[in-house]
Scaffold this motif. Structure first.
Motif, mmCIF file in Angstrom:
data_model
loop_
_atom_site.group_PDB
_atom_site.id
_atom_site.type_symbol
_atom_site.label_atom_id
_atom_site.label_comp_id
_atom_site.label_asym_id
_atom_site.label_seq_id
_atom_site.Cartn_x
_atom_site.Cartn_y
_atom_site.Cartn_z
ATOM 1 N N VAL A 1 0.758 -1.247 0.323
ATOM 2 C CA VAL A 1 -0.030 -0.173 -0.153
ATOM 3 C C VAL A 1 0.761 1.020 0.065
ATOM 4 N N ILE A 2 1.869 1.201 0.988
ATOM 5 C CA ILE A 2 2.854 2.387 0.759
ATOM 6 C C ILE A 2 3.553 2.647 -0.562
ATOM 7 N N ALA A 3 3.843 1.294 -1.106
ATOM 8 C CA ALA A 3 4.351 1.326 -2.487
ATOM 9 C C ALA A 3 3.636 1.910 -3.508
ATOM 10 N N ARG B 1 1.887 6.603 -6.900
ATOM 11 C CA ARG B 1 0.968 7.596 -7.590
ATOM 12 C C ARG B 1 1.227 8.774 -7.208
ATOM 13 N N LEU B 2 2.132 9.003 -6.374
ATOM 14 C CA LEU B 2 2.967 10.515 -6.325
ATOM 15 C C LEU B 2 3.745 10.828 -7.341
ATOM 16 N N ALA C 1 -5.106 8.301 1.757
ATOM 17 C CA ALA C 1 -6.423 8.375 1.624
ATOM 18 C C ALA C 1 -6.685 9.078 0.525
ATOM 19 N N GLN C 2 -5.982 10.253 0.093
ATOM 20 C CA GLN C 2 -6.171 10.795 -1.334
ATOM 21 C C GLN C 2 -5.639 9.920 -2.335
ATOM 22 N N THR C 3 -4.602 9.315 -2.346
ATOM 23 C CA THR C 3 -4.208 8.734 -3.396
ATOM 24 C C THR C 3 -4.507 7.419 -3.798
ATOM 25 N N VAL C 4 -4.934 6.400 -2.617
ATOM 26 C CA VAL C 4 -5.434 5.048 -2.689
ATOM 27 C C VAL C 4 -6.772 4.702 -2.281
ATOM 28 N N LEU D 1 -9.997 4.023 -4.628
ATOM 29 C CA LEU D 1 -10.256 2.593 -4.684
ATOM 30 C C LEU D 1 -11.492 2.153 -3.816
ATOM 31 N N GLY D 2 -12.021 3.090 -3.136
ATOM 32 C CA GLY D 2 -13.252 2.796 -2.387
ATOM 33 C C GLY D 2 -12.795 1.906 -0.987
ATOM 34 N N MET D 3 -11.646 2.169 -0.527
ATOM 35 C CA MET D 3 -11.364 1.626 0.681
ATOM 36 C C MET D 3 -11.740 2.340 1.756
#
Length: 190
Positions: A32-34, A39-40, A131-134, A138-140
């Motif tokens: 997830v951090i990856a 995405r950044l 929260a903003q990028t993933v 993705l609706g998580m």
């Protein structure tokens, strides 16, 4: 698309796990951090090959010039030459166990170095970036790296080696460990 989900067992003594139970996926937090980092990069907010030390470096490593070779790419590929956790050392200090870039050294500390770099680089807390990028795209909606009142009583409690429940090892609010402590439902992680 998710076609099926299921859970089994207890989330706490006498409390069955449900599809709303949030589990600590431990090191499975690293993908997830990856994804946040990638995405950044895609958004042009950082590069995989920029030196991280120009933005942030752990104070334990500041006197050692090898930190100048740190890049997000090396952090993501476990090649910073750092141990898994500084707490494994008697003195509790972060120190090199290998030359950066010389090979694979599995390291939660490397991912935490990347998290702190991304926070300093963007000026945003990591959980906000996630929260903003993933999470939101993705609706998580049932995923967190630290304590959050809206998820109260949803965390699965782990068992110790003797089969006794213990409290969930949730990080304090706003103090995530992006390499190890991600609490998420089965459907969100899927």
């Amino acid at each position: 698309r998710l076609v099926w989900q299921g859970v089994a067992g207890e989330a706490a003594p006498g409390t069955p796990a449900t599809v709303d139970t949030m589990f600590n996926v431990a090191s499975l937090a690293k993908p997830v951090i990856a994804e946040v980092a990638l995405r950044l990069v895609e958004a042009g907010r950082m590069s995989l090959d920029e030196p991280m030390s120009a933005t942030w470096i752990d104070p334990d490593l500041a006197a050692d010039p090898r930190h100048r070779t740190f890049t997000p790419r090396r952090a993501l590929s476990h090649q910073l030459g750092l141990p898994n956790w500084r707490g494994d050392r008697k003195d509790g200090k972060l120190a090199f166990i290998a030359e950066p870039g010389s090979g694979f050294t599995y390291s939660g500390e490397g991912y935490e170095t990347l998290r702190r770099f991304m926070e300093k680089k963007t000026g945003q807390p990591f959980e906000q970036l996630a929260a903003q990028t993933v999470f939101a795209p993705l609706g998580m909606s049932s995923t967190t790296y630290s304590a959050n009142p809206r998820f109260a009583n949803r965390f699965a409690q782990p068992m110790n080696k003797d089969g006794q429940f213990r409290p969930a090892d949730l990080q304090p609010a706003g103090k995530p460990n992006a390499a190890d402590n991600l609490f998420v439902t089965v459907s969100d992680y899927a």
